[in-house]
Design an enzyme around this catalytic site. Structure first.
Site, PDB file in Angstrom:
ATOM      1  N   ILE A  55      15.993  32.107  16.858  1.00  0.00           N
ATOM      2  CA  ILE A  55      15.470  31.832  15.548  1.00  0.00           C
ATOM      3  C   ILE A  55      15.989  30.724  14.979  1.00  0.00           C
ATOM      4  O   ILE A  55      16.862  30.139  15.571  1.00  0.00           O
ATOM      5  CB  ILE A  55      15.769  33.241  14.610  1.00  0.00           C
ATOM      6  CG1 ILE A  55      17.246  33.471  14.656  1.00  0.00           C
ATOM      7  CG2 ILE A  55      14.828  34.513  15.043  1.00  0.00           C
ATOM      8  CD1 ILE A  55      17.629  34.570  13.849  1.00  0.00           C
ATOM      9  N   ASP A  56      15.289  30.041  13.917  1.00  0.00           N
ATOM     10  CA  ASP A  56      15.967  28.696  13.466  1.00  0.00           C
ATOM     11  C   ASP A  56      17.257  28.856  12.732  1.00  0.00           C
ATOM     12  O   ASP A  56      17.798  29.981  12.509  1.00  0.00           O
ATOM     13  CB  ASP A  56      15.193  28.299  12.365  1.00  0.00           C
ATOM     14  CG  ASP A  56      13.505  27.836  12.762  1.00  0.00           C
ATOM     15  OD1 ASP A  56      13.448  27.801  14.024  1.00  0.00           O
ATOM     16  OD2 ASP A  56      12.497  28.350  12.152  1.00  0.00           O
ATOM     17  N   LYS A  57      17.910  27.887  12.913  1.00  0.00           N
ATOM     18  CA  LYS A  57      19.253  27.513  12.036  1.00  0.00           C
ATOM     19  C   LYS A  57      19.467  28.391  10.949  1.00  0.00           C
ATOM     20  O   LYS A  57      20.385  29.162  10.774  1.00  0.00           O
ATOM     21  CB  LYS A  57      19.671  26.107  12.236  1.00  0.00           C
ATOM     22  CG  LYS A  57      21.055  25.915  11.347  1.00  0.00           C
ATOM     23  CD  LYS A  57      21.244  24.260  11.060  1.00  0.00           C
ATOM     24  CE  LYS A  57      22.578  24.357  10.275  1.00  0.00           C
ATOM     25  NZ  LYS A  57      22.759  22.761  10.230  1.00  0.00           N
ATOM     26  N   THR A  84      17.695  30.580   9.590  1.00  0.00           N
ATOM     27  CA  THR A  84      16.973  31.919   9.461  1.00  0.00           C
ATOM     28  C   THR A  84      18.209  32.877   9.817  1.00  0.00           C
ATOM     29  O   THR A  84      18.756  32.559  11.046  1.00  0.00           O
ATOM     30  CB  THR A  84      15.936  32.189  10.399  1.00  0.00           C
ATOM     31  OG1 THR A  84      14.882  31.136  10.015  1.00  0.00           O
ATOM     32  CG2 THR A  84      15.214  33.478  10.230  1.00  0.00           C
ATOM     33  N   ARG A  98       7.049  30.077   9.080  1.00  0.00           N
ATOM     34  CA  ARG A  98       7.152  28.963   8.209  1.00  0.00           C
ATOM     35  C   ARG A  98       5.666  28.338   7.898  1.00  0.00           C
ATOM     36  O   ARG A  98       5.392  27.813   6.824  1.00  0.00           O
ATOM     37  CB  ARG A  98       8.341  28.020   8.423  1.00  0.00           C
ATOM     38  CG  ARG A  98       9.477  28.823   8.249  1.00  0.00           C
ATOM     39  CD  ARG A  98      10.625  27.866   9.015  1.00  0.00           C
ATOM     40  NE  ARG A  98      11.256  26.697   8.390  1.00  0.00           N
ATOM     41  CZ  ARG A  98      11.998  26.188   8.858  1.00  0.00           C
ATOM     42  NH1 ARG A  98      12.542  26.250  10.097  1.00  0.00           N
ATOM     43  NH2 ARG A  98      12.380  24.821   8.098  1.00  0.00           N
TER      44      ARG A  98
END
Length: 348
Positions: free
Chosen positions: A153-155, A157, A258
């Site tokens: 998962i993104d930084k 998130t 997103r």
């Protein structure tokens, strides 16, 4: 296209390591290579790129070029240095992990917002993998040589990730994610009043042709570009100028929620990369502007949390399902919007 390779003979001092590789699109207009690379390499400055060119580190069609070289369609660009990419130099770091489940085959961690999952350009320490390699020995590598990593998962998130501890678990879990049999539900705050109570967003996702740090949905003549992506959403709570939604992923594309939510006109709240850090809905009153800015301060990241994770245990075959609390920063932001919506006569 970005590729990382290592040389054949690591003991040869003359070897160069490939850090980036791109093939120029067929529709590319002539453009200086320093400008071209600035749009494609994250955290790169023009000065760094020009220095690399002066040192003979930028190759086009296997020939070193200067910074004023104009790229042409189908050029093969490679950036080579005498040291390996920093993301290959994994240093174990004693960083605490929030482990919600662990057995001999796997563990499930709750990643805080702000922690990068694996080392990459500009983030070579403090990542989840730096922490994992400190706390666990002999984690299996995935297909990209990332120890233990089944998905990411993104930084900015927060939320749940499953980590494989054995080769068998890695193979089994990776197949579940590939076959779309795992369960992943996120909660998000998005701009605007999402009219339908629930819905499905379908649209191929790929790299944005003009902003290489973003992904986008391809439509019309371009709909065959990118990779198929499906997101199901459900409204949890309407909060006036923002909406709390649950999103279930059928596919796992980079920035999928997103990109898809922006595509239907509901950019994630405070998602700086996709424009959600601006006031996209609401009034022109300065009091409202101050209220939103206070919300941004409370939640200084995109409003996205990987809340639920479900998969089949690779050894027992039992279905495991984990649920996590919405982090405090998101809860505080939701509460502020809840109070605001209660006391305002909001019209779209």
């Amino acid at each position: 296209m970005i590729e990382d390779t290592t040389p054949n003979d690591e003991n040869d001092d003359d070897d160069l390591y490939e850090h980036h590789a791109f093939t120029v699109d067929k529709g590319q207009q002539p453009l200086r290579i320093d400008k071209y690379l600035m749009n494609r390499v994250e955290n790169a400055t023009r000065n760094k790129i020009q220095t690399a060119a002066k040192e003979g580190s930028i190759y086009v069609n296997n020939v070193p070029v200067k910074q004023n070289y104009k790229v042409k369609p189908f050029d093969k660009i490679r950036v080579l240095f005498s040291h390996p990419p920093y993301e290959y130099l994994l240093t174990p770091e004693n960083i605490p992990l929030d482990i919600v489940y662990e057995d001999d085959e796997l563990l499930v961690v709750n990643k805080p917002a702000g922690m990068v999952v694996h080392p990459g350009h500009g983030n070579y320490s403090g990542t989840l993998i730096n922490a994992l390699t400190y706390h666990f020995d002999n984690l299996p590598n995935n297909s990209s040589n990332r120890p233990g990593l089944v998905h990411r998962i993104d930084k900015d998130t927060s939320g749940l990730l499953v980590i494989a501890k054995t080769e068998e678990a890695m193979t089994h879990l990776a197949k579940q994610f590939f076959d779309k049999t795992s369960e992943r539900e996120y909660v998000a705050i998005v701009w605007g009043n999402v009219e339908a109570d629930e819905g499905t967003i379908e649209g191929n996702i790929g790299r944005h042709p003009k902003n290489r740090l973003q992904n986008t949905v391809f439509e019309g003549d371009d709909e065959d570009k990118g990779k198929p992506a499906v997101t199901h959403y459900k409204v949890l709570e309407r909060l006036g100028y923002v909406t709390l939604v649950a999103c279930t992923l059928e596919t796992g594309r980079t920035h999928q929620i997103r990109v898809h939510m922006k595509h239907i006109g509901h950019t994630l709240f405070n998602d700086e990369r996709y424009g959600g850090e601006k006031i996209l809905k609401g009034t022109t009153f300065s009091k409202y502007k101050q209220f939103v800015e206070n919300c941004f301060k409370i939640l200084p990241r995109q409003a996205l949390h990987a809340k639920t994770l479900g998969f089949e245990h690779p050894k027992t075959g039992k279905l495991l399902r984990f649920d996590s609390e919405i982090p405090q920063d998101m809860q505080d932001c939701i509460e502020k919007w809840r109070n605001y919506a209660k006391h305002q006569d909001i019209e779209e």
